[in-house]
Write an enzyme that holds these catalytic residues in place. Structure first.
Site, PDB file in Angstrom:
ATOM      1  CD  GLU A  85     -14.244 -58.568 -42.602  1.00 49.06           C
ATOM      2  OE1 GLU A  85     -14.560 -59.655 -42.948  1.00 49.06           O
ATOM      3  OE2 GLU A  85     -13.262 -58.356 -41.708  1.00 49.06           O
ATOM      4  CE  LYS A 103     -17.309 -65.679 -44.870  1.00 50.56           C
ATOM      5  NZ  LYS A 103     -16.243 -65.106 -45.847  1.00 50.56           N
ATOM      6  CG  ASP A 108     -14.320 -67.919 -45.645  1.00 44.50           C
ATOM      7  OD1 ASP A 108     -15.132 -67.529 -46.659  1.00 44.50           O
ATOM      8  OD2 ASP A 108     -13.718 -67.236 -45.239  1.00 44.50           O
TER       9      ASP A 108
HETATM   10  O1  KIV Z   1     -12.747 -65.746 -42.655  1.00 46.60           O
HETATM   11  C1  KIV Z   1     -13.573 -65.524 -41.812  1.00 46.60           C
HETATM   12  O2  KIV Z   1     -13.344 -65.480 -40.456  1.00 46.60           O
HETATM   13  C2  KIV Z   1     -14.488 -64.499 -42.073  1.00 46.60           C
HETATM   14  C3  KIV Z   1     -15.300 -63.747 -40.991  1.00 46.60           C
HETATM   15  C4  KIV Z   1     -14.683 -62.512 -40.628  1.00 46.60           C
HETATM   16  C5  KIV Z   1     -16.595 -63.146 -41.641  1.00 46.60           C
HETATM   17  O3  KIV Z   1     -14.872 -64.236 -43.211  1.00 46.60           O
END
Ligand code: KIV
Length: 288
Positions: free
Chosen positions: A190, A121, A91
């Site tokens: 989400e 992501k 992320d």
């Molecule tokens: O940070 C995270 O865990 C996320 C998920 C909730 C999709 O972005």
């Protein structure tokens, strides 16, 4: 401990696309360390997201905003050491991709170069298209994330469900199409109404991964600490607790405390012996 049945082939972004084409649901769980990653991997889950949610569920912050590149890289490296099969997605934290496109490409690249991640992501809709295009052109697979985007929590006025009006739902569809056109291999939806998520999923060629977005997405993701009952500060409506590990851990810690205090632990089974001969020799030396 159950293990993956069948082949152990590495999951790739192509697997995601094939699963959508074959109407096979994609599974994803977050993980933030070696141990959790190996458990998720061994369970045969398709993908591990090293989410910036770690800021909340591991580091105890109120939001994901304090999470930095250094923190993410540290956790991603640990996860990569624990998983061999699942597709590993990092992320991108707040401010790592919003300031400039060159920063975004560089930071995305660090996850692959330094932390053995397979993809990144990032949050946001059509406004992120140019950034996503640049990252994808560098050869880095990108997953989008729309709906409730936690890095914009202050702009959204809290962790609130998105896309509840017709106009807001249309914006989400347009954002999803823009992210697909920009080259995303998949998109997280989400906290949006299930009907909206199903329609978006059916209009896209790339798979959607839902969290609080109903059963019509192409896959599902949950936060490890939420689904295992390890985080109890709050529980979003969409979280199902598949285990209550907090209670199990609490009981184990209480048992340990009691056994130490009553001197029933450690017992002979958990202690080391010395031969009588060596002991007598030792005593002689001590008493000399
Ligand atoms: O940070 C995270 O865990 C996320 C998920 C909730 C999709 O972005």
């Amino acid at each position: 401990m159950s293990s993956v049945s069948g082949e152990q082939k590495k999951v790739t972004t192509l697997t995601f696309r094939q699963k959508k084409e074959n109407h096979q649901p994609i599974t994803m769980v977050t993980a933030y360390d070696y141990n959790a990653a190996s458990l998720v991997d061994r369970a045969g889950i398709d993908s591990i997201l090293v989410g910036d949610s770690l800021g909340m569920v591991v580091l105890g912050h109120e939001t994901t905003l304090p999470v930095t590149m250094d923190i993410m890289l540290h956790h991603c490296k640990a996860v990569a050491r624990g998983a061999s099969r699942a597709l590993l997605i990092a992320d991108m934290p707040f401010l790592s991709y919003q300031i400039s496109i060159s920063d975004a490409v560089y930071n995305a690249g660090r996850f692959l170069q330094e932390a053995n991640m397979d993809a990144v992501k990032l949050e946001g809709g059509a406004e992120r298209s140019e950034t996503i295009r640049a990252i994808v052109q560098t050869g880095i697979p990108v997953m989008g994330h729309i709906g409730l985007t936690p890095q914009s929590v202050h702009q959204l006025g809290g962790f609130r469900t998105q896309g509840k009006t017709a106009r807001a739902a249309l914006n989400l569809l347009e954002d999803a199409l823009a992210l697909q056109a920009a080259g995303c291999f998949s998109i997280v939806l989400e906290s949006i109404p299930d009907r909206v998520a199903s329609l978006i999923s059916s209009r896209l060629e790339i798979p959607t991964i839902g969290i609080g977005a109903g059963n019509g997405c192409d896959g599902q993701v949950l936060v490890y600490h939420d689904m295992l009952g390890l985080f109890d500060r709050f529980k979003p409506k969409f979280v199902k607790r598949f285990a209550d590990l907090s209670s199990i851990i609490h009981q184990a810690l209480t048992d340990y405390k009691n056994e130490v205090e009553s001197r029933s632990f450690p017992d002979a089974e958990h202690s080391f012996e010395m031969s009588e001969e060596a002991w007598q020799e030792f005593i002689k030396l001590v008493e000399k």
